[in-house]
Design an enzyme around this catalytic site. Structure first.
Site, mmCIF file in Angstrom:
data_model
loop_
_atom_site.group_PDB
_atom_site.id
_atom_site.type_symbol
_atom_site.label_atom_id
_atom_site.label_comp_id
_atom_site.label_asym_id
_atom_site.label_seq_id
_atom_site.Cartn_x
_atom_site.Cartn_y
_atom_site.Cartn_z
ATOM 1 N N CYS A 188 -10.195 14.513 15.254
ATOM 2 C CA CYS A 188 -10.184 13.677 13.950
ATOM 3 C C CYS A 188 -11.276 13.490 13.104
ATOM 4 O O CYS A 188 -11.546 12.888 12.025
ATOM 5 C CB CYS A 188 -9.515 12.048 14.043
ATOM 6 N N CYS A 190 0.853 -1.110 0.121
ATOM 7 C CA CYS A 190 0.102 0.061 0.111
ATOM 8 C C CYS A 190 0.966 1.355 0.056
ATOM 9 O O CYS A 190 1.912 1.242 0.732
ATOM 10 C CB CYS A 190 -0.988 -0.153 1.268
#
Ligand code: SAH
Length: 477
Positions: free
Chosen positions: A409, A160
Site C-alpha cells: 500500500c 462522507c
C-alpha cells in the site's frame, strides 16, 4: 530572484506529488501548492520558504487545468481524507499510475513501467470501515467528522462520500445517544472524557454491520439506550462492541473489546469465500478493489497445485485462503492474535484443510520456518505501509522461493524493498497498480518477483568441515 515568505508569485503547475499537492517551478525553486492541478496557471501566496523548496497557497486561478472538476463534498479541502475531489477520476488514475512508475524508477532504481491501474466501478461509497472521531467544538457542541490534514482538529461531516451509505444514520443515532445521556466526550488535551471514536464496519456482500464505540473507560452508562438507539436505525447490525482505549495515544483502537450485543464479529464474502472479521483484525477497506487485487496476486503467484505457499502478513488469511485450492499447502503468518483466530476459523468455514496459521512477527516466524526446513515455492508479502524489515527479506531470499508476490500500500517502501530483492537475486517481472483508495493519495501495487538464477540460491546443508581435507590428502592433491 529568490522567493520570500508572503511573496505572491505566478506559477504554472506541472506535476503532482505522491502526497497530492501540485508542484511548479519558480526560478528553479520547486513550489508546492495544495489542491492545485496539473496545468493550473495560478497566483500563489508563498507561506513557507526552505532551502530547496517553497510552499504556497492558491490566491487566484488565472487559468484552470483541464483536469479540474467541481468538488462535490463540502468538507473537501478541510478534511484530511480526500486529496482528489478537485480533479477528474481519469486524471487521478493517470497520476497514480505515474507515482508507482516514478517510485520504482527513482527510489528502487528499477526500470519498469506501470502498464495498468485497475479501478473499481464507483470511486465513491467504497469504504467498508469508518473511524469517526468524537469531540467538542469551541462552544462545547458535539462534533463528529474527520481529522483535518496533518492535525487532530475534527472537521464536522455527517456523511462522507467515501463511506458506505448505511453509516450515516448510525452516526446520527450515536450522536443522539451522546446528547441525550450522561456521557462525556474525550478531550485529547486533558485525556479526560469517555467517548473517543465511532468505529463502523460493514460486509459489502453480506450487508452485516459492526458498531463499535471506542471509550476511555471500562463501561458505558445507559448502555441499553445506546444499543436500542443504533438498532432502531439499521436492521443489518450484527455486532455491537465496546473497545477500551484508556491510553494517551493517537492509535485509535485499544487492545480490549467487550461485546455489548450480538456477535463479536461480522462476516463478509470475497472471491467466493466467507470471511469472519473481528474488530481488531485487519480487513481491506475496498472489497470490490480487493477482489481485483487478490485476482492479480493469484495470477502473479502462477500456482500449479503442488506448491507450498507462504502468506506473510496474512491478516484474517484472506489472500492465501483465496489461493489455497490451487496449491498443496498454505502457511499464513500474522502478528495480531484475533486475526489469526479469524484466519483459522475462515479456513474451516470454507472447508479448506491444507492450511495452517502462525501468530508471530513475520521475521521471527519466517526464520523459524526456515530452520524447520520449510522451503515455500511462492511467498506472498503484504506488509503495512512501512514495508518489510531487512530480516524478513533476508529470510525470504534464503528460502529461495521461485516467486515472491509483493502486495503493497506504499509504492515508496515497495520500491525500496524491490531494490533489495533485486540485489539479492530477485527480479521484478510483473507490476500493476490497483486503485483501492479513489479520491485519496493512496494506491495499492502488486509486484511479481522471480528468482533470477536458480543455482545461486541452492542452500547447502553440508558443513564446511566435510571439505576439510586431512594434511596427507591435501598433499596428495
Ligand atoms: N494480507 C492481509 C492483511 C494485510 S495488512 C489482507 O489482505 O487482508 C498487513 C497485516 O500485517 C496486518 O494484518 C497487520 O496486523 C500485520 N502485521 C503488521 N506487522 C506485522 C509483523 N511484524 N509481523 C506479522 N504481521 C504483521
Amino acid at each position: 530572484m529568490s522567493i520570500k515568505k508572503n511573496d505572491e508569485i505566478r506559477l504554472k503547475i506541472t506535476a503532482l506529488t505522491s502526497q497530492g499537492s501540485g508542484i511548479g517551478r519558480y526560478n528553479d525553486m520547486a513550489v508546492f501548492v495544495e489542491d492545485s492541478a496539473v496545468g493550473d496557471d495560478l497566483l500563489v501566496h508563498v507561506i513557507k520558504v526552505k532551502k530547496n523548496y517553497a510552499v504556497g497557497i492558491i490566491k487566484k486561478i488565472y487559468k484552470s487545468s483541464p483536469d479540474r472538476v467541481e468538488s462535490d463534498c463540502e468538507a473537501f479541502g478541510k478534511c484530511g481524507g480526500c486529496s482528489y475531489r478537485h480533479i477528474s477520476y481519469e486524471a487521478e488514475k493517470r497520476e497514480k499510475k505515474q507515482f508507482v512508475t516514478d517510485a520504482m524508477n527513482r527510489i528502487g532504481g528499477i526500470d519498469v513501467k506501470t502498464e495498468n491501474i485497475y479501478t473499481v466501478k464507483n470511486p465513491d461509497r467504497y469504504r467498508n470501515k469508518a473511524q469517526i472521531p468524537v469531540g467538542l467544538g469551541k462552544d462545547g457542541q458535539l462534533i463528529t467528522g474527520f481529522y483535518s490534514k496533518r492535525s487532530h482538529r475534527i472537521v464536522p461531516c455527517d456523511d462522507c462520500l467515501l463511506q458506505m451509505p448505511d453509516f450515516k444514520d448510525i452516526v446520527a443515532a450515536v450522536r443522539k445517544y451522546i446528547l441525550e445521556n450522561p456521557v462525556s466526550v474525550y478531550d485529547e488535551e486533558t485525556g479526560k472524557g469517555l467517548i473517543r471514536h465511532i468505529y463502523l464496519r460493514q460486509g459489502r456482500k453480506t450487508g452485516q454491520i459492526m458498531v463499535c464505540l471506542v471509550i476511555n473507560g471500562d463501561t458505558l452508562p445507559k448502555k441499553e439506550r445506546f444499543i436500542e438507539s443504533v438498532l432502531s436505525v439499521n436492521g443489518n447490525i450484527k455486532s455491537i462492541v465496546l473497545n477500551i482505549n484508556k491510553a494517551d495515544t493517537n492509535v485509535i483502537l485499544g487492545e480490549k473489546c467487550v461485546t455489548l450485543w450480538g456477535e463479536d464479529f461480522i462476516e463478509d464474502e470475497l472471491c467466493g469465500l466467507t470471511f469472519r472479521i473481528s474488530p481488531l483484525s485487519f480487513y481491506q477497506v475496498n472489497p470490490e478493489g480487493t477482489e481485483i487485487l487478490y485476482g492479480k496476486a493469484k495470477e502473479y503467484a502462477c500456482l500449479k497445485g503442488n506448491e507450498t505457499l507462504l502468506d506473510l502478513y496474512c491478516g484474517t488469511g484472506t489472500i492465501g485462503l483465496t489461493m489455497a485450492k490451487y496449491c498443496k499447502e498454505l502457511i499464513g503468518v500474522e502478528i495480531i492474535p484475533q486475526a489469526i483466530e479469524n484466519a483459522k476459523k475462515n479456513a474451516s468455514l470454507n472447508g479448506i484443510e491444507n492450511s495452517r496459521f502462525i501468530c508471530d512477527d513475520a521475521a521471527g516466524a519466517a526464520k523459524t520456518l526456515f530452520e524447520e526446513g520449510i522451503r515455500p515455492d511462492v511467498i506472498i508479502l503484504d506488509p503495512p505501509r512501512k514495508g518489510c524489515s531487512a530480516d524478513v527479506i533476508d529470510t525470504v531470499v534464503s528460502m529461495a522461493p521461485e516467486r515472491v508476490v509483493y502486495v503493497s500500500c506504499d509504492p515508496a517502501t515497495l520500491a525500496r524493498d524491490c531494490r533489495i530483492f533485486d540485489d539479492k537475486g530477485y527480479k521484478v517481472t510483473e507490476l500493476c497498480a490497483v486503485d483501492m483508495f479513489p479520491r485519496t493519495v493512496h494506491v495499492e501495487t502488486v509486484v511479481q518477483l522471480v528468482r533470477k538464477n536458480p543455482d545461486t540460491h541452492i542452500d547447502f546443508e553440508i558443513s564446511l568441515d566435510e571439505f576439510d581435507l586431512t594434511a596427507s590428502e591435501a598433499k596428495a592433491t
